[in-house]
Design an enzyme around this catalytic site. Structure first.
Site, PDB file in Angstrom:
ATOM      1  N   GLY A 159       0.848  -1.354  -0.019  1.00 14.99           N
ATOM      2  CA  GLY A 159      -0.132   0.023  -0.164  1.00 14.99           C
ATOM      3  C   GLY A 159       0.632   1.295  -0.056  1.00 14.99           C
ATOM      4  CG  ASP A 193       0.610   5.271   4.958  1.00  7.78           C
ATOM      5  OD1 ASP A 193       0.582   6.066   3.822  1.00  7.78           O
ATOM      6  OD2 ASP A 193      -0.209   5.439   5.849  1.00  7.78           O
ATOM      7  CG  ASP A 214      -5.421 -12.601   4.235  1.00  8.98           C
ATOM      8  OD1 ASP A 214      -6.106 -11.971   5.284  1.00  8.98           O
ATOM      9  OD2 ASP A 214      -5.808 -12.575   2.918  1.00  8.98           O
ATOM     10  CB  ALA A 223      -2.536  -5.196   6.303  1.00  9.77           C
ATOM     11  CB  ALA A 224      -6.884  -1.523   6.728  1.00 10.71           C
ATOM     12  CB  SER A 279      -7.240   1.578   3.466  1.00 15.32           C
ATOM     13  OG  SER A 279      -6.973   1.801   2.277  1.00 15.32           O
ATOM     14  CB  THR A 313      -8.304   6.527  10.366  1.00 17.96           C
ATOM     15  OG1 THR A 313      -8.774   7.426   9.692  1.00 17.96           O
ATOM     16  CG2 THR A 313      -9.470   5.563  10.969  1.00 17.96           C
ATOM     17  CE1 TYR A 318      -9.903   2.278   7.075  1.00 13.24           C
ATOM     18  CE2 TYR A 318     -10.667   4.463   7.357  1.00 13.24           C
ATOM     19  CZ  TYR A 318      -9.759   3.861   7.255  1.00 13.24           C
ATOM     20  OH  TYR A 318      -8.549   4.104   7.604  1.00 13.24           O
ATOM     21  CG  HIS A 360      -1.221   9.898   5.359  1.00 13.39           C
ATOM     22  ND1 HIS A 360      -1.952   9.695   6.682  1.00 13.39           N
ATOM     23  CD2 HIS A 360      -0.678   8.668   5.267  1.00 13.39           C
ATOM     24  CE1 HIS A 360      -1.734   8.437   7.162  1.00 13.39           C
ATOM     25  NE2 HIS A 360      -1.232   7.650   6.101  1.00 13.39           N
ATOM     26  NE  ARG A 368      -4.710   8.497  -0.209  1.00 17.06           N
ATOM     27  CZ  ARG A 368      -5.315   7.819   0.778  1.00 17.06           C
ATOM     28  NH1 ARG A 368      -5.123   6.609   0.980  1.00 17.06           N
ATOM     29  NH2 ARG A 368      -6.202   8.562   1.567  1.00 17.06           N
TER      30      ARG A 368
HETATM   31  P1  NAP Z   1      -3.823   1.239   1.200  1.00 22.38           P
HETATM   32  O1  NAP Z   1      -2.681   1.867   0.303  1.00 22.38           O
HETATM   33  O2  NAP Z   1      -4.995   0.964   1.040  1.00 22.38           O
HETATM   34  O3  NAP Z   1      -2.746  -0.072   1.799  1.00 22.38           O
HETATM   35  C1  NAP Z   1      -3.687  -1.129   2.153  1.00 22.38           C
HETATM   36  C2  NAP Z   1      -2.899  -2.349   2.660  1.00 22.38           C
HETATM   37  O4  NAP Z   1      -3.584  -3.669   3.257  1.00 22.38           O
HETATM   38  C3  NAP Z   1      -2.416  -3.182   1.043  1.00 22.38           C
HETATM   39  O5  NAP Z   1      -1.063  -3.173   1.147  1.00 22.38           O
HETATM   40  C4  NAP Z   1      -3.252  -4.456   0.976  1.00 22.38           C
HETATM   41  O6  NAP Z   1      -2.693  -5.148   0.303  1.00 22.38           O
HETATM   42  C5  NAP Z   1      -3.205  -4.654   2.231  1.00 22.38           C
HETATM   43  N1  NAP Z   1      -4.282  -5.573   2.729  1.00 22.38           N
HETATM   44  C6  NAP Z   1      -5.701  -5.389   2.502  1.00 22.38           C
HETATM   45  N2  NAP Z   1      -6.373  -6.530   2.873  1.00 22.38           N
HETATM   46  C7  NAP Z   1      -5.280  -7.272   3.385  1.00 22.38           C
HETATM   47  C8  NAP Z   1      -5.447  -8.674   4.125  1.00 22.38           C
HETATM   48  N3  NAP Z   1      -6.658  -9.307   4.503  1.00 22.38           N
HETATM   49  N4  NAP Z   1      -4.284  -9.241   4.494  1.00 22.38           N
HETATM   50  C9  NAP Z   1      -3.190  -8.582   4.230  1.00 22.38           C
HETATM   51  N5  NAP Z   1      -2.786  -7.310   3.679  1.00 22.38           N
HETATM   52  C10 NAP Z   1      -4.197  -6.769   3.374  1.00 22.38           C
HETATM   53  O7  NAP Z   1      -3.526   2.188   2.824  1.00 22.38           O
HETATM   54  P2  NAP Z   1      -2.608   3.289   2.902  1.00 22.38           P
HETATM   55  O8  NAP Z   1      -3.058   4.599   2.595  1.00 22.38           O
HETATM   56  O9  NAP Z   1      -1.091   2.869   2.875  1.00 22.38           O
HETATM   57  O10 NAP Z   1      -2.774   3.309   4.645  1.00 22.38           O
HETATM   58  C11 NAP Z   1      -2.359   2.350   5.679  1.00 22.38           C
HETATM   59  C12 NAP Z   1      -2.874   2.202   6.771  1.00 22.38           C
HETATM   60  O11 NAP Z   1      -3.258   3.418   7.296  1.00 22.38           O
HETATM   61  C13 NAP Z   1      -4.272   1.422   6.462  1.00 22.38           C
HETATM   62  O12 NAP Z   1      -4.721   0.660   7.641  1.00 22.38           O
HETATM   63  C14 NAP Z   1      -5.262   2.656   6.405  1.00 22.38           C
HETATM   64  O13 NAP Z   1      -6.469   2.499   6.917  1.00 22.38           O
HETATM   65  C15 NAP Z   1      -4.569   3.583   7.530  1.00 22.38           C
HETATM   66  N6  NAP Z   1      -4.712   5.090   7.520  1.00 22.38           N
HETATM   67  C16 NAP Z   1      -4.620   5.552   6.216  1.00 22.38           C
HETATM   68  C17 NAP Z   1      -4.572   7.086   5.996  1.00 22.38           C
HETATM   69  C18 NAP Z   1      -4.377   7.523   4.819  1.00 22.38           C
HETATM   70  O14 NAP Z   1      -4.769   8.923   4.589  1.00 22.38           O
HETATM   71  N7  NAP Z   1      -3.727   6.903   3.655  1.00 22.38           N
HETATM   72  C19 NAP Z   1      -5.150   7.796   7.336  1.00 22.38           C
HETATM   73  C20 NAP Z   1      -5.417   7.173   8.370  1.00 22.38           C
HETATM   74  C21 NAP Z   1      -5.272   5.812   8.400  1.00 22.38           C
HETATM   75  P3  NAP Z   1      -3.115  -5.765  -1.289  1.00 22.38           P
HETATM   76  O15 NAP Z   1      -1.975  -5.162  -2.345  1.00 22.38           O
HETATM   77  O16 NAP Z   1      -3.244  -7.125  -1.161  1.00 22.38           O
HETATM   78  O17 NAP Z   1      -4.480  -5.063  -1.665  1.00 22.38           O
END
Ligand code: NAP
Length: 332
Positions: A15, A17, A60, A83-84, A86, A129, A157, A187, A192
């Site tokens: 993902g 981050d 997973d 992971a989430a 998201s 979050t 979520y 962020h 993204r």
């Molecule tokens: P992201 O780009 O959507 O990445 C989510 C990751 O979770 C991906 O690597 C995805 O893998 C993995 N995943 C989903 N389901 C899974 C499962 N069952 N088992 C293992 N891995 C799994 O999210 P991000 O923006 O990097 O955010 C990182 C974390 O911070 C998330 O938890 C998000 O909710 C939280 N967060 C993000 C923000 C923001 O603004 N970005 C703000 C606050 C909190 P695949 O490649 O397999 O789909």
């Protein structure tokens, strides 16, 4: 222990981050392990090419035995649970999956740490979050949400993340684990996913400039968000795990902007002042319940962690549009 001897396990390595954090920890001398799910995950090869130093482990978040195995293989000093499911909009369409991965998945990871780390040496970061706050008038502090603000999530979520936040705290209090919940406001950046509104805009703006598409379809334009740069936020995650005692922190910019303001800046980057002819509103992108305004107060993180953001709002939009122009140009 110096950072050069440390080992980190990242869930969500594919993902946004996960990529920023892997690069940061590698730069600091960590050995980096990342969990990847799915036998045909298209991001496996991309991740291996971009981050050849990351050791990928098949696991997973919904399969606890795979997480125990990941802990045994990685033997990490630090675990970053990123992971989430998201995406807020997606969570309305897949609420049970969201509960399983984004909520119960945190418990699965915590149990894997608890069972394999009898000496309580591992430090655990949970990606919480601002969506847990909900943005409603009655609970919105003037200076922005902080670590003590009232929660009122407005999506499956946000509800699932709130469970993750509390179970992280509960395991800290119950089992003396070094667990941290980082409550991060939005962020963004060049990594993204294009399903998220900011990247959807900058990607479309680049393609409009290059004549590859003529409009963009969006949901509501009035919601306000506190948008920072992901590269700055992963630095904050790392700092949270370097403190003497575990605690929870908000990372935010302390500014809030509408999606319209994001559109203004993005279109200005390609010389368009009036973007209205290029933007169509589509009810399919509107949500059953929306978060009106998110604004965070990062004072504690700034004071205790010495955390600061380097990229401001206009800088963020510029960086994203420039990146997408470069990528899209290579496709012509
Ligand atoms: P992201 O780009 O959507 O990445 C989510 C990751 O979770 C991906 O690597 C995805 O893998 C993995 N995943 C989903 N389901 C899974 C499962 N069952 N088992 C293992 N891995 C799994 O999210 P991000 O923006 O990097 O955010 C990182 C974390 O911070 C998330 O938890 C998000 O909710 C939280 N967060 C993000 C923000 C923001 O603004 N970005 C703000 C606050 C909190 P695949 O490649 O397999 O789909």
């Amino acid at each position: 222990m110096s950072d050069t001897n440390k080992r980190a396990l990242i869930t969500g390595i594919t993902g946004q981050d996960g990529g920023h954090l892997a690069a940061l920890l590698h730069e600091k001398g960590y050995e980096v392990f990342g969990i990847i799910r799915g036998q045909h995950n298209p991001r496996r090869q991309i991740t291996q090419q971009e981050f050849p130093y990351v050791n990928l482990i098949d696991a997973d978040l919904t399969d606890q035995s795979s997480l125990v195995r990941a802990m045994q293989l990685a033997k990490p000093d630090e675990v970053y649970n990123l992971a989430a499911i998201s995406h807020v909009g997606y969570s309305f369409k897949n609420p049970q999956l969201t509960a399983d991965v984004t909520g119960k998945g945190v418990l699965n990871m915590l149990e894997a740490v608890r069972l394999t780390d009898k000496d309580r040496n591992v430090r655990f970061y949970q990606a919480s979050t601002s969506e847990m706050f909900g943005g409603l008038d009655y609970n919105r502090p003037e200076k922005g949400y902080d670590e003590n603000s009232h929660f009122h999530p407005r999506s499956p979520y946000g509800v699932a993340k709130l469970y993750g936040h509390w179970i992280t705290k509960n395991y800290r209090e119950s089992y003396d684990m070094y667990n941290v919940s980082g409550i991060l406001f939005n962020h963004e950046g060049e990594r993204r996913g294009v399903e998220f509104v900011t990247r959807k805009i900058t990607h479309a703006v680049a393609r409009i400039k290059l004549g590859l598409q003529d409009h963009i379809e969006l949901g509501d334009l009035w919601p306000k968000r506190d948008w920072g740069y992901a590269g700055d936020y992963v630095e904050g995650m790392w700092r949270m795990l370097q403190q003497d005692k575990p605690d929870d922190y908000v990372l935010a910019t302390g500014e809030t902007h509408t999606i319209e303001e994001f559109l203004d800046l993005a279109f200005k980057e390609i010389g368009i002042e009036d973007w209205k002819p290029y933007v169509k509103q589509n009810p399919a992108f509107m949500r059953p319940a929306e978060v009106d305004i998110l604004l965070g107060n990062p004072e504690k993180a700034e004071k205790v962690l010495g955390w600061e953001r380097k990229v401001d709002f206009p800088g963020l939009v510029k960086l994203m549009v420039e990146h997408d122009l470069t990528i899209e140009e290579t496709k012509i």
